[in-house]
Scaffold this motif. Structure first.
Motif, PDB file in Angstrom:
ATOM      1  N   GLY A 167    -105.941  31.696  27.657  1.00 34.31           N
ATOM      2  CA  GLY A 167    -106.366  30.449  28.573  1.00 34.31           C
ATOM      3  C   GLY A 167    -105.245  29.581  29.151  1.00 34.31           C
ATOM      4  O   GLY A 167    -105.143  29.548  30.687  1.00 34.31           O
ATOM      5  N   CYS A 168    -104.005  30.199  29.143  1.00 33.05           N
ATOM      6  CA  CYS A 168    -102.802  29.441  29.803  1.00 33.05           C
ATOM      7  C   CYS A 168    -103.150  30.334  31.421  1.00 33.05           C
ATOM      8  O   CYS A 168    -103.139  29.770  32.500  1.00 33.05           O
ATOM      9  CB  CYS A 168    -101.303  29.727  29.585  1.00 33.05           C
ATOM     10  N   LEU A 169    -102.914  31.373  30.864  1.00 27.64           N
ATOM     11  CA  LEU A 169    -103.264  32.325  32.407  1.00 27.64           C
ATOM     12  C   LEU A 169    -104.501  32.323  33.083  1.00 27.64           C
ATOM     13  O   LEU A 169    -104.359  32.372  34.259  1.00 27.64           O
ATOM     14  CB  LEU A 169    -103.469  34.243  31.822  1.00 27.64           C
ATOM     15  N   VAL A 170    -105.874  31.764  32.547  1.00 28.39           N
ATOM     16  CA  VAL A 170    -107.394  32.498  32.967  1.00 28.39           C
ATOM     17  C   VAL A 170    -106.651  30.693  33.730  1.00 28.39           C
ATOM     18  O   VAL A 170    -107.341  30.387  34.704  1.00 28.39           O
ATOM     19  CB  VAL A 170    -108.104  32.215  32.065  1.00 28.39           C
ATOM     20  N   LYS A 198     -96.151  38.742  27.431  1.00 27.11           N
ATOM     21  CA  LYS A 198     -96.444  39.377  25.918  1.00 27.11           C
ATOM     22  C   LYS A 198     -96.918  38.912  24.898  1.00 27.11           C
ATOM     23  O   LYS A 198     -97.088  39.904  24.317  1.00 27.11           O
ATOM     24  CB  LYS A 198     -94.701  39.045  26.152  1.00 27.11           C
ATOM     25  N   TYR A 199     -97.296  37.617  25.070  1.00 32.82           N
ATOM     26  CA  TYR A 199     -97.615  37.595  23.459  1.00 32.82           C
ATOM     27  C   TYR A 199     -99.039  37.341  23.022  1.00 32.82           C
ATOM     28  O   TYR A 199     -99.486  37.815  22.673  1.00 32.82           O
ATOM     29  CB  TYR A 199     -98.481  36.046  23.796  1.00 32.82           C
ATOM     30  N   CYS A 200     -99.658  37.831  24.862  1.00 39.29           N
ATOM     31  CA  CYS A 200    -101.603  38.311  24.924  1.00 39.29           C
ATOM     32  C   CYS A 200    -101.557  40.123  25.156  1.00 39.29           C
ATOM     33  O   CYS A 200    -102.343  40.103  24.013  1.00 39.29           O
ATOM     34  CB  CYS A 200    -102.018  38.258  26.082  1.00 39.29           C
ATOM     35  N   LYS A 253    -104.479  41.516  31.475  1.00 42.32           N
ATOM     36  CA  LYS A 253    -103.852  40.679  29.782  1.00 42.32           C
ATOM     37  C   LYS A 253    -104.930  40.245  29.377  1.00 42.32           C
ATOM     38  O   LYS A 253    -104.951  40.053  28.229  1.00 42.32           O
ATOM     39  CB  LYS A 253    -102.843  40.024  29.980  1.00 42.32           C
ATOM     40  N   ALA A 254    -105.785  39.474  30.064  1.00 40.52           N
ATOM     41  CA  ALA A 254    -106.421  37.921  29.414  1.00 40.52           C
ATOM     42  C   ALA A 254    -107.879  38.508  28.924  1.00 40.52           C
ATOM     43  O   ALA A 254    -108.057  38.435  27.853  1.00 40.52           O
ATOM     44  CB  ALA A 254    -106.406  37.184  29.864  1.00 40.52           C
ATOM     45  N   MET A 255    -108.184  38.996  30.232  1.00 42.27           N
ATOM     46  CA  MET A 255    -109.568  39.598  29.716  1.00 42.27           C
ATOM     47  C   MET A 255    -109.463  40.996  29.142  1.00 42.27           C
ATOM     48  O   MET A 255    -111.069  40.725  27.886  1.00 42.27           O
ATOM     49  CB  MET A 255    -110.473  39.803  30.740  1.00 42.27           C
TER      50      MET A 255
END
Length: 679
Positions: free
Chosen positions: A267-270, A250-252, A288-290
């Motif tokens: 970064g946490c997800l990666v 959700k933050y991303c 989400k991250a990419m």
């Protein structure tokens, strides 16, 4: 770091005046540096919260000031213990000030202080748990008188998170204590959940606490990201807790969350995905991250140029003001030493005024208001601490890092994302024995192969090339050192990312990469990380080696003679001449350059010997050049001295480096025997 309300300021002022009225003398001005059984400790443990808060505020502005703490050796264990007790103070302003003091100390502490501070982790987590519980309670009460109380809880939350983040990042035992604490992950996720809800509101009630909520969100995400970095134990604990990744995802996505907090969650997800190779985490990384990383891997050159100019001009203004202030102080010191009568000073200053008026008539380019201001300042002999230059400098610095920090963080996360390991790299030494000499160990697992394809399809490598070109643009004037260091750091991080992306596990994703990297290498004056990326590209891709032009070779020869990337340039010359067919003149030029490098560094000599062995290990590779340049004699002369140089440099090197040097030394001896016909 200490947030003090207006009411608190007034209370402190009244209290101070009463003290001055009651007694006179030096006994009322106890130095704060006297921390062993002193009045400071008594004040910190005083029954009156105003007295405790005044002592904490004074410490923040003196021996625990962020700008002085690194060089201050006056902070005793007893004082730190007393401040730590105040973190749990019932008075929120005192607790907030205490957390701010400890946060300042943590950011400036020495390595020897780690044992003292590691136990603070438990205190901060315990206090954060109380903060979360009270903020949740206050959210259900829609009364105006609860808003100031809620603001104080948010301020305390922010300070505790700031201190906890420093502990996790800088103190290994503090990190161990964080991982061992049962509430640590849940507390951080709870803070992040509440902050995301609050920051999405367009509520005037939130605005008074906005800065604290904003910073709390960033510190919570940063602490979680730093703790999770290469920490399989914390990852297992997180998965076992069943807390999931909903808040992080959700933050991303939410624009209302601070950008750096969103990046820390990416970064946490990666990091979690690389540790666990989970399909669910991989889906979140790709979805989400990419996209967030791609959007942050950008640099507006026009805006950057403006920020650079502002930073540079504000720095020059600050230095000029500081020089003027020093000059004025020196003038007044000399006047005081002469004890010149006031009447003579007035006459001389009047003459100075008249002289200035004449100069002004001759030079009409000066603005009248500036001249009058300077005359008034000199005629009254007043030394004012004009904060205009300092404020402008700090504002320019803040704006500079506001743009650069997200890019730097995005590059760090991208380096982690793109540094995917092959099957062989994930195995231990015992398992490696089962892999033959083929390419089986160089393959990717299925899930990693999917991730590599997603990275290329998202055009992240292409984005990195674009950023590197922007960072290596020539600048019109000499950069202020702090700006120059930032640019060099970004160049290095971008080069490290590209070094990952040019490996043979990645499909071919760009044309003309060698020329792009060569231009960046030249513009950066031999940045080693860019050189590493170029080395990886040449080693793994024959198509890129064939793109090499004579002008590219000249650049490598120049850097091989002397540069920050000397070692990498030598390695590239060895790769090109050992892997690609080249004419006699090129071979002679490369060989002559390598033999004439005068270096006493083991790392450089190691690369020279390896490059020459790679080139001339094939007897058909220009044997006449080998003989005419006396390469064998060079080996016979250098190998014994290389052994001594290894002994000198081994203490400053990593064990893997030393092992590599010793292997090269052994191979050099065998190479000599081979060329002498003894094999």
């Amino acid at each position: 770091c200490t947030e003090i309300s207006e009411d608190s300021d007034r209370k402190m002022g009244k209290q101070s005046r009463r003290k001055k009225g009651k007694k006179k003398g030096v006994q009322n001005e106890t130095p704060l540096a006297d921390t062993g059984g002193s009045t400071v400790l008594q004040r910190l443990r005083h029954a009156d919260s105003r007295t405790r808060h005044a002592a904490l505020a004074a410490l923040t502005n003196t021996i625990l000031d962020p700008e002085r703490i690194s060089s201050n050796k006056m902070v005793s264990i007893d004082l730190l213990q007393a401040i730590r007790e105040r973190v749990m103070d019932n008075d929120l302003e005192c607790a907030q000030a205490a957390a701010g003091c400890l946060s300042n100390y943590l950011r400036g502490m020495d390595q020897q202080d780690h044992e003292i501070t590691s136990g603070w982790t438990v205190i901060f987590i315990k206090r954060l748990k109380e903060c979360v519980e009270n903020i949740k309670k206050l959210k259900t009460i829609a009364q105006q008188d609860t808003l100031s109380n809620q603001k104080q809880w948010w301020a305390l939350t922010m300070q505790c998170l700031c201190a906890l983040c420093s502990l996790v990042e800088m103190n290994h035992q503090g990190l161990v204590n964080f991982v061992a604490n049962e509430d640590s992950i849940e507390i951080l996720l709870s803070v992040m959940d509440i902050t995301s809800e609050e920051l999405k509101k367009n509520d005037i009630n939130v605005s008074s606490s906005y800065s604290f909520i904003n910073k709390a969100a960033s510190y919570a995400a940063q602490t979680l990201h730093s703790a999770l970095d290469d920490n399989a134990e914390l990852m297992r604990k997180w998965v076992a807790s069943g807390l999931g990744w909903g808040v992080v995802c959700k933050y991303c996505e939410h624009q209302s969350i601070p950008l750096e907090a969103r990046l820390h969650c990416a970064g946490c997800l990666v990091t979690a995905r690389l540790i666990s190779e989970s399909d669910d985490l991989q889906t979140n990384v790709i979805a989400k991250a990419m996209p967030l990383l791609y959007s942050c891997l950008d640099l507006n050159l026009d805006q950057t140029a403006v920020l650079m100019t502002n930073f540079q001009s504000s720095y020059e203004k600050l230095k000029k003001e500081e020089a003027d202030s020093m000059m004025e102080k020196e003038i007044i010191r000399k006047i005081n030493e002469r004890q010149e009568p006031a009447r003579l000073i007035a006459r001389r200053q009047k003459a100075m005024k008249e002289e200035k008026k004449k100069d002004e008539a001759k030079n009409k380019t000066q603005h009248e208001d500036v001249v009058m201001e300077e005359e008034s300042r000199l005629s009254n002999s007043i030394i004012e601490n004009d904060v205009g230059g300092r404020e402008a400098f700090e504002l320019a610095r803040e704006e500079w890092y506001k743009q650069m920090n997200p890019l730097e963080l995005a590059l760090e996360i991208t380096a982690n994302l793109t540094g995917i390991q092959t099957i062989a790299e994930t195995m231990g030494d015992a398992d490696m024995d089962d892999i033959d000499n083929g390419k089986e160990g160089l393959e990717l697992s299925t899930i990693n192969s999917v991730l590599v394809t997603a990275i290329v399809n998202a055009r992240i490598p292409n984005r990195l090339v674009k950023i590197l070109k922007a960072l290596c643009q020539p600048f019109q004037e000499k950069l202020y050192s702090e700006v120059e260091n930032t640019i060099e750091d970004l160049q290095s991080k971008c080069g490290a990312c590209l070094g990952n992306c040019v490996g043979e596990i990645y499909p071919n994703w760009v044309d003309g990469l060698v020329q792009e990297l060569r231009c960046a290498l030249e513009a950066s004056n031999g940045n080693p990380c860019i050189a590493n990326a170029m080395t990886a590209a040449l080693r793994s891709r024959s198509g890129l080696r064939k793109q090499f032009q004579p002008s590219d070779l000249e650049i490598l020869l120049k850097f091989a003679r002397s540069s920050a990337c000397q070692k990498e340039a030598i390695e590239m010359l060895g790769i090109l001449c050992s892997c690609e067919i080249h004419d006699k003149e090129v071979n002679r030029k490369v060989c002559s350059t390598l033999l004439n490098i005068s270096s006493k560094k083991a790392s450089v000599i190691n690369e020279i010997l390896n490059a020459l062995m790679d080139i001339y290990g094939d007897d058909q590779c220009h044997p006449d050049v080998f003989d005419s340049q006396n390469v064998l004699a060079y080996f016979q002369q250098t190998t014994p001295s290389f052994k001594k140089i290894i002994k000198c440099d081994e203490e400053q090197a990593f064990k893997d480096e030393v092992d590599q040097w010793e292997e090269t030394l052994h191979n050099s001896s065998r190479f000599i025997s081979y060329k002498k016909g003894q094999f």
